[in-house]
Design a protein around this motif. Structure first.
Motif, PDB file in Angstrom:
ATOM      1  N   GLY A   1       0.815  -1.196   0.000  1.00  0.00           N
ATOM      2  CA  GLY A   1       0.000   0.000   0.000  1.00  0.00           C
ATOM      3  C   GLY A   1       0.853   1.252   0.000  1.00  0.00           C
ATOM      4  O   GLY A   1       2.085   1.191  -0.100  1.00  0.00           O
ATOM      5  N   PRO A   2       0.215   2.404   0.162  1.00  0.00           N
ATOM      6  CA  PRO A   2       0.943   3.671   0.128  1.00  0.00           C
ATOM      7  C   PRO A   2       1.484   4.060   1.501  1.00  0.00           C
ATOM      8  O   PRO A   2       0.988   3.621   2.542  1.00  0.00           O
ATOM      9  N   VAL A   3       2.522   4.885   1.488  1.00  0.00           N
ATOM     10  CA  VAL A   3       3.026   5.528   2.699  1.00  0.00           C
ATOM     11  C   VAL A   3       3.081   7.021   2.425  1.00  0.00           C
ATOM     12  O   VAL A   3       3.471   7.450   1.337  1.00  0.00           O
ATOM     13  N   LEU A   4       2.656   7.817   3.407  1.00  0.00           N
ATOM     14  CA  LEU A   4       2.544   9.270   3.250  1.00  0.00           C
ATOM     15  C   LEU A   4       3.413   9.966   4.296  1.00  0.00           C
ATOM     16  O   LEU A   4       3.378   9.606   5.481  1.00  0.00           O
TER      17      LEU A   4
ATOM     18  N   GLY B   1       4.856   7.510  -1.362  1.00  0.00           N
ATOM     19  CA  GLY B   1       5.515   6.443  -2.091  1.00  0.00           C
ATOM     20  C   GLY B   1       4.892   5.106  -1.762  1.00  0.00           C
ATOM     21  O   GLY B   1       3.904   5.012  -1.022  1.00  0.00           O
ATOM     22  N   PRO B   2       5.473   4.023  -2.277  1.00  0.00           N
ATOM     23  CA  PRO B   2       4.948   2.673  -2.031  1.00  0.00           C
ATOM     24  C   PRO B   2       5.621   2.019  -0.833  1.00  0.00           C
ATOM     25  O   PRO B   2       6.744   2.365  -0.448  1.00  0.00           O
ATOM     26  N   SER B   3       4.919   1.043  -0.266  1.00  0.00           N
ATOM     27  CA  SER B   3       5.470   0.239   0.822  1.00  0.00           C
ATOM     28  C   SER B   3       4.946  -1.183   0.673  1.00  0.00           C
ATOM     29  O   SER B   3       3.793  -1.392   0.293  1.00  0.00           O
ATOM     30  N   VAL B   4       5.809  -2.164   0.984  1.00  0.00           N
ATOM     31  CA  VAL B   4       5.409  -3.564   0.858  1.00  0.00           C
ATOM     32  C   VAL B   4       6.099  -4.372   1.949  1.00  0.00           C
ATOM     33  O   VAL B   4       7.202  -4.026   2.387  1.00  0.00           O
ATOM     34  N   VAL B   5       5.429  -5.418   2.423  1.00  0.00           N
ATOM     35  CA  VAL B   5       5.988  -6.273   3.465  1.00  0.00           C
ATOM     36  C   VAL B   5       5.717  -7.728   3.113  1.00  0.00           C
ATOM     37  O   VAL B   5       4.669  -8.060   2.542  1.00  0.00           O
ATOM     38  N   PHE B   6       6.685  -8.595   3.430  1.00  0.00           N
ATOM     39  CA  PHE B   6       6.553 -10.033   3.240  1.00  0.00           C
ATOM     40  C   PHE B   6       6.932 -10.720   4.552  1.00  0.00           C
ATOM     41  O   PHE B   6       7.944 -10.373   5.170  1.00  0.00           O
TER      42      PHE B   6
END
Length: 299
Positions: free
Chosen positions: A155-158, A176-181
């Motif tokens: 999702g997004p990060v602000l 920008g974008p953010s992702v977690v695994f």
């Protein structure tokens, strides 16, 4: 310096993905209402040890668990005068049910900063707020929507300009974008969180933001709510001359109860093997006190 930097980054990459290749996949749970969850999803079932479930859930950035962490970072030998900086991050986490298949996990981080002066001859400190961030991860509820053995969120990060002084933050809007695994075989909770923020306000100043953040995390859960943990925050400031900050370290924590309220407490120490010249810090201590509000048991 460059060789040491990339050796440290490679080391964390190897450690962060290592246990994910275990033969036994992370477990999952099928509830009576037909919902499929997983161990560490933040939902305590009647057959589970609630302390063990919550210990795994606090290590999972996309768990279905309301919490309010107070994360205090004491940074030693900060700045050209090698003084101590303190940053208290207040970061409430609120998951929201979008539908039967998807969860939205929101996290707000508000930093309260006490920072020594960076100028010679000035022994004062600047106290106030830094710039805040807000992130929102879309993550699947059901085990069958994982990527193999990996749970994910994206999702997004602000970036929000809440800094009360130019020395405590650039005061720029950014996004920008953010992702977690995450994977959770056996007693392990392992994963990586990535984000990239760019400022989008063009005021002609020198405070443009282009910040990459990578937080690998490796946790091993013991009995009684105890766990071992390492979760360094590796950053790259693409607008600066000294790009990377790479910490090495770790610590541990435990789930305890204040009356009926479950609380997570942890302590980690880090040494920066790569740091910006004349800024630092050289090493830091991170103490976390996290209030947990499980949303009730699922049948």
């Amino acid at each position: 310096m460059k060789n040491r930097k990339w050796m440290a980054v490679l080391l964390f990459q190897v450690v962060a993905v290592g246990p994910g290749s275990a033969a036994n996949p992370p477990g999952y749970e099928r509830y009576k209402d037909g919902h499929e969850g997983y161990l560490g999803d933040g939902i305590v079932t009647a057959a589970e040890d609630p302390t063990a479930e919550l210990a795994r859930a606090v290590q999972n950035p996309v768990a279905d668990l309301i919490s309010v962490p107070f994360q205090n970072n004491t940074n030693f030998e900060f700045g050209p005068r090698e003084r101590t900086q303190n940053v208290l991050n207040i970061q409430p986490v609120v998951p929201l049910d979008l539908n039967e298949e998807w969860l939205l996990i929101t996290r707000t981080i508000v930093p309260v900063v006490s920072q020594p002066s960076l100028f010679p001859g000035d022994d004062g400190r600047e106290n106030g707020l830094g710039d805040s961030t807000f992130s929102a991860f879309f993550s699947p509820k059901d085990r069958d929507r994982w990527l193999g053995n990996w749970l994910w969120g994206a999702g997004p990060v602000l970036l929000v300009p809440t800094s009360t002084d130019d020395r405590l933050g650039p005061g720029e809007w950014g996004a920008g974008p953010s992702v977690v695994f995450i994977t959770m075989p056996g007693r392990w909770v392992v994963g990586s969180l990535f984000s990239q923020i760019w400022s989008f306000t063009d005021d002609g100043g020198d405070d443009e933001v282009s910040l990459f953040t990578w937080q690998p995390f490796v946790n091993y859960n013991l009995d009684g709510g105890w766990y071992l943990s390492t979760s360094p925050v590796i950053t790259a400031n693409w607008e600066g001359d000294d790009t990377w900050t790479v910490p090495l370290g770790g610590g541990g924590g435990r789930i305890v109860r204040l009356g009926k309220l479950p609380v997570n407490m942890s302590l980690q120490g880090f040494y920066n093997v790569v740091e910006p010249d004349n800024i630092g810090p050289e090493w830091s201590l991170r103490f976390t006190f996290q209030l947990l509000f499980p949303r009730g048991q699922r049948p």
